[in-house]
Write a protein that holds these residues in place. Structure first.
Motif, mmCIF file in Angstrom:
data_model
loop_
_atom_site.group_PDB
_atom_site.id
_atom_site.type_symbol
_atom_site.label_atom_id
_atom_site.label_comp_id
_atom_site.label_asym_id
_atom_site.label_seq_id
_atom_site.Cartn_x
_atom_site.Cartn_y
_atom_site.Cartn_z
ATOM 1 N N GLU A 143 -2.395 1.534 15.187
ATOM 2 C CA GLU A 143 -1.717 2.483 14.307
ATOM 3 C C GLU A 143 -0.336 1.966 13.904
ATOM 4 N N ASP A 144 0.407 1.412 14.861
ATOM 5 C CA ASP A 144 1.734 0.881 14.541
ATOM 6 C C ASP A 144 1.631 -0.350 13.632
ATOM 7 N N LYS A 145 0.649 -1.190 13.896
ATOM 8 C CA LYS A 145 0.458 -2.360 13.028
ATOM 9 C C LYS A 145 0.135 -1.914 11.603
ATOM 10 N N ALA A 146 -0.706 -0.904 11.470
ATOM 11 C CA ALA A 146 -1.087 -0.426 10.139
ATOM 12 C C ALA A 146 0.126 0.131 9.400
ATOM 13 N N ARG A 147 1.017 0.815 10.092
ATOM 14 C CA ARG A 147 2.218 1.349 9.445
ATOM 15 C C ARG A 147 3.083 0.217 8.880
ATOM 16 N N LEU A 148 3.182 -0.871 9.625
ATOM 17 C CA LEU A 148 3.965 -2.014 9.157
ATOM 18 C C LEU A 148 3.291 -2.680 7.959
ATOM 19 N N ILE A 149 1.976 -2.787 8.016
ATOM 20 C CA ILE A 149 1.230 -3.428 6.929
ATOM 21 C C ILE A 149 1.354 -2.606 5.646
ATOM 22 N N ARG A 150 1.274 -1.291 5.767
ATOM 23 C CA ARG A 150 1.421 -0.443 4.570
ATOM 24 C C ARG A 150 2.777 -0.666 3.902
ATOM 25 N N ARG A 151 3.790 -0.948 4.706
ATOM 26 C CA ARG A 151 5.136 -1.147 4.175
ATOM 27 C C ARG A 151 5.329 -2.546 3.576
ATOM 28 N N GLY A 152 4.327 -3.401 3.745
ATOM 29 C CA GLY A 152 4.438 -4.743 3.185
ATOM 30 C C GLY A 152 5.233 -5.690 4.047
ATOM 31 N N LEU A 169 -8.513 2.136 -1.185
ATOM 32 C CA LEU A 169 -7.386 2.250 -0.261
ATOM 33 C C LEU A 169 -7.717 3.200 0.881
ATOM 34 N N GLU A 170 -8.422 4.269 0.572
ATOM 35 C CA GLU A 170 -8.825 5.203 1.630
ATOM 36 C C GLU A 170 -9.839 4.560 2.559
ATOM 37 N N ALA A 171 -10.764 3.782 2.005
ATOM 38 C CA ALA A 171 -11.822 3.156 2.807
ATOM 39 C C ALA A 171 -11.270 2.117 3.779
ATOM 40 N N ILE A 172 -10.230 1.378 3.351
ATOM 41 C CA ILE A 172 -9.721 0.287 4.198
ATOM 42 C C ILE A 172 -8.615 0.736 5.141
ATOM 43 N N ASP A 173 -8.155 1.984 5.022
ATOM 44 C CA ASP A 173 -6.984 2.407 5.788
ATOM 45 C C ASP A 173 -7.189 2.237 7.294
ATOM 46 N N ILE A 231 0.841 -1.203 0.000
ATOM 47 C CA ILE A 231 0.000 0.000 0.000
ATOM 48 C C ILE A 231 0.873 1.248 0.000
ATOM 49 N N PHE A 232 2.024 1.170 0.666
ATOM 50 C CA PHE A 232 2.962 2.294 0.693
ATOM 51 C C PHE A 232 3.413 2.633 -0.730
ATOM 52 N N ASN A 233 3.744 1.630 -1.525
ATOM 53 C CA ASN A 233 4.182 1.874 -2.904
ATOM 54 C C ASN A 233 3.047 2.386 -3.781
ATOM 55 N N LEU A 234 1.864 1.821 -3.582
ATOM 56 C CA LEU A 234 0.726 2.214 -4.410
ATOM 57 C C LEU A 234 0.412 3.702 -4.273
ATOM 58 N N ALA A 258 14.391 8.615 10.777
ATOM 59 C CA ALA A 258 13.765 7.637 11.674
ATOM 60 C C ALA A 258 13.750 6.267 11.001
ATOM 61 N N LEU A 259 14.095 5.238 11.743
ATOM 62 C CA LEU A 259 14.116 3.881 11.191
ATOM 63 C C LEU A 259 12.752 3.476 10.638
ATOM 64 N N TRP A 260 11.693 3.978 11.259
ATOM 65 C CA TRP A 260 10.348 3.707 10.765
ATOM 66 C C TRP A 260 10.253 4.007 9.267
ATOM 67 N N ASN A 261 10.872 5.130 8.858
ATOM 68 C CA ASN A 261 10.743 5.600 7.475
ATOM 69 C C ASN A 261 11.788 5.008 6.541
ATOM 70 N N GLN A 262 12.604 4.092 7.070
ATOM 71 C CA GLN A 262 13.604 3.427 6.256
ATOM 72 C C GLN A 262 13.331 1.935 6.102
ATOM 73 N N LEU A 263 12.187 1.502 6.613
ATOM 74 C CA LEU A 263 11.830 0.090 6.513
ATOM 75 C C LEU A 263 11.561 -0.296 5.068
ATOM 76 N N THR A 264 11.975 -1.496 4.707
ATOM 77 C CA THR A 264 11.662 -2.053 3.391
ATOM 78 C C THR A 264 10.886 -3.353 3.595
ATOM 79 N N GLN A 265 10.301 -3.839 2.517
ATOM 80 C CA GLN A 265 9.503 -5.064 2.619
ATOM 81 C C GLN A 265 10.358 -6.303 2.893
#
Length: 551
Positions: A256-265, A81-85, A65-68, A235-242
């Motif tokens: 919220e933290d789980k969703a951030r990880l899911i968006r990153r794949g 994507l907005e509806a499921i966020d 979702i992050f890439n999309l 921040a390491l959060w913003n340097q995560l890769t799949q």
């Protein structure tokens, strides 16, 4: 209206299609043999979701979702994507039954102690003395028994039947060490501290694991410094890769933290070490919310577990955090106030401590209490009794059950916390001159054990982190938990007498919090023994032989 169907793989990549112009759209998916789950709706059109057991093939058709968000996409995909966020955190756990848990406790035969006990960490985790005590005294995991008394000659130690690592902590530690060992070529992160013990966390850092944020939720940079904000590019959060791995600690994680990880794949279900007793609290909160009750969380708002519980509870209904009886009294003030004054009082006393959309004119008519698993059970029960009195006064005794959840035992304390407290109380039956409680400075359950000791032994109860806090046979460096700091005081440690100097042969009560490794307990004993002439101290082998024969 036909539903919109979304297919995710195990790494939270969404199946999409790309047209000749490079524009992405939703993939058309037949119902087929998949098991579909309700996720949300888009303009009354149901959005269903299913998750594959494995990762999808590495193609343009599987996207995070992050890439999309940075790719050209149709209006329909953007709207979906907005509806499921707001529901992303649910996706890895869809289909779990009410009696299923993310990470069940391993049985004794399933334990994998060898993964974290090696030449590098043996002194931290291994203790022949503690092992002997647990084998002899811990007959039942949930029930305390007689304390062990170890006579070393010049000094004796009283050790409760239950102390140190609980099953949830053991699970989390094994998960962390196993993950690091299995993926030597990958970056492995922990969402925040694995457990509240600096020595365990230091050992994991030495093995390559890194933390994304502090125990207070502040994002970290690669150099260990706190980032300027969550948006900070460093921040390491913003340097995560799949390709990275992120482990969720025993405390759990916010939605919220789980969703951030899911968006990153990132795959989180297989790396989620949430303690099943924490998850049990979430299940109770969900049950209360579905019955129309607002969830009142007795806990520390700054603690990772309480943050996660508030976030999880808020998915199902209104929720609010109270810290102590004073907060409970403020809640009563809100409940009893005129309608026109409720909102102002709520903000005055509970700003930042309640879920979005909570309406104090309506949502406190029915309440149910859960608690952070590492508190004192009697405090939670006292608060429940008080709130029952408040609701009885407002609605009448015959109707109070409709306004305060009253089924069950009344608290959601984990049994490991409770049995450690009960075993400590049972140890008080022995002769004791001083008490040492060992654990991390930010360990809530360790602090509760210290409070129990302090009520009994006053200034002869001491909170320490390791043997280094023992300065001599007469002096200990005691940690003052922030909860106990006098107004205006900045002192967090003080040197004070270990016990009354008139004691000829000291009897020292020794216990450790749920995140205290056995090795540290044995190191504390060795440190104290070293203060006596060698001829006055019996060998540990002789002490253990005598203990086993008595047992």
């Amino acid at each position: 209206m036909d539903p919109i169907r979304l297919l995710f793989d195990a790494k939270n990549h969404l199946l999409v299609i790309k047209d000749a112009d490079g524009v992405y759209d939703l993939a058309e998916i037949e119902a087929g043999s998949y098991v579909w789950h309700d996720l949300t709706t888009l303009k009354h059109q149901p959005i269903l979701c299913t998750v594959l057991a494995e990762g999808g093939r590495v193609t343009d058709n599987w996207q995070t979702i992050f890439n999309l968000r940075s790719l050209s996409q149709t209006a329909k995909l953007a709207a979906v994507l907005e509806a499921i966020d707001g529901e992303l955190h649910r996706i890895p756990y869809l289909g779990m039954g009410e009696n299923e848990y993310i990470f069940r406790f391993r049985t004794k035969n399933e334990r994998n102690r060898s993964v974290y006990i090696d030449s590098q960490s043996e002194a931290l985790y291994q203790s022949t003395l503690c092992l002997a005590i647990k084998e002899a005294r811990r007959n039942k995991e949930k029930s305390p028994s007689q304390a062990a008394v170890l006579d070393f000659g010049a000094v004796s130690y009283v050790i409760p039947s239950h102390f140190g690592f609980c099953l949830g902590v053991q699970n989390a530690i094994e998960r962390a060490y196993e993950t690091v060992a299995m993926h030597p070529s990958k970056r492995v992160f922990m969402l925040s501290e694995l457990i509240h013990n600096p020595f365990v966390n230091k050992d994991l850092l030495a093995r390559g694991l890194r933390y994304l944020q502090t125990d207070k939720g502040h994002p970290l940079c690669a150099d260990g410094k706190i980032a300027n904000s969550k948006e900070d590019s460093k921040a390491l959060w913003n340097q995560l890769t799949q390709d990275d791995i992120v482990i969720i600690p025993a405390f759990g994680a916010t939605n919220e933290d789980k969703a951030r990880l899911i968006r990153r794949g990132l795959s989180i279900r297989e790396n989620d070490a949430t303690c099943m007793l924490v998850e049990k609290v979430w299940k109770a909160a969900r049950r209360y919310a579905r019955a129309g009750f607002t969830v009142i969380i007795h806990g520390k708002s700054e603690h990772e577990e309480t943050k996660a519980t508030l976030s999880n509870s808020s998915s199902y209904g209104p929720a609010l955090i109270i810290r102590n009886m004073e907060h409970a009294q403020h809640l009563a003030e809100v409940i009893q106030a005129d309608t026109s004054k409720k909102a102002a009082l709520l903000e005055k006393y509970f700003a930042g401590l309640y879920s979005d959309g909570l309406d104090p004119t309506r949502d406190f008519e029915k309440i149910a209490v859960v608690n952070q698993t590492t508190l004192l059970r009697n405090e939670t029960l006292t608060i429940i009794v008080y709130l029952r009195e408040v609701m009885t006064a407002k609605y009448g005794g015959s109707k109070v059950a409709n306004h305060l959840w009253s089924e069950g035992k009344g608290d959601t304390l984990c049994y490991a916390t409770q049995v450690n407290q009960d075993a400590l109380q049972q140890a008080f039956e022995q002769t004791i001159d001083a008490a040492l409680v060992v654990g991390g400075k930010n360990s809530s359950n360790t602090f509760q054990l210290y409070r129990v000791c302090a009520e009994r032994f006053g200034e002869h109860a001491h909170y320490i982190q390791s043997e280094s806090n023992l300065l001599s046979i007469k002096t200990v460096r005691h940690y003052i938990f922030p909860y106990n700091l006098p107004n205006g005081s900045t002192t967090i440690e003080e040197e004070r007498p270990l016990f009354d100097t008139s004691v000829k042969k000291p009897h020292i009560l020794l216990t450790g919090g749920a995140s205290c490794p056995d090795g540290i307990i044995q190191q504390v004993i060795s440190r104290i023994n070293s203060f006596f002439p060698p001829g006055e101290i019996r060998a540990i082998g002789d002490v253990l032989e005598a203990f086993r024969s008595e047992t």
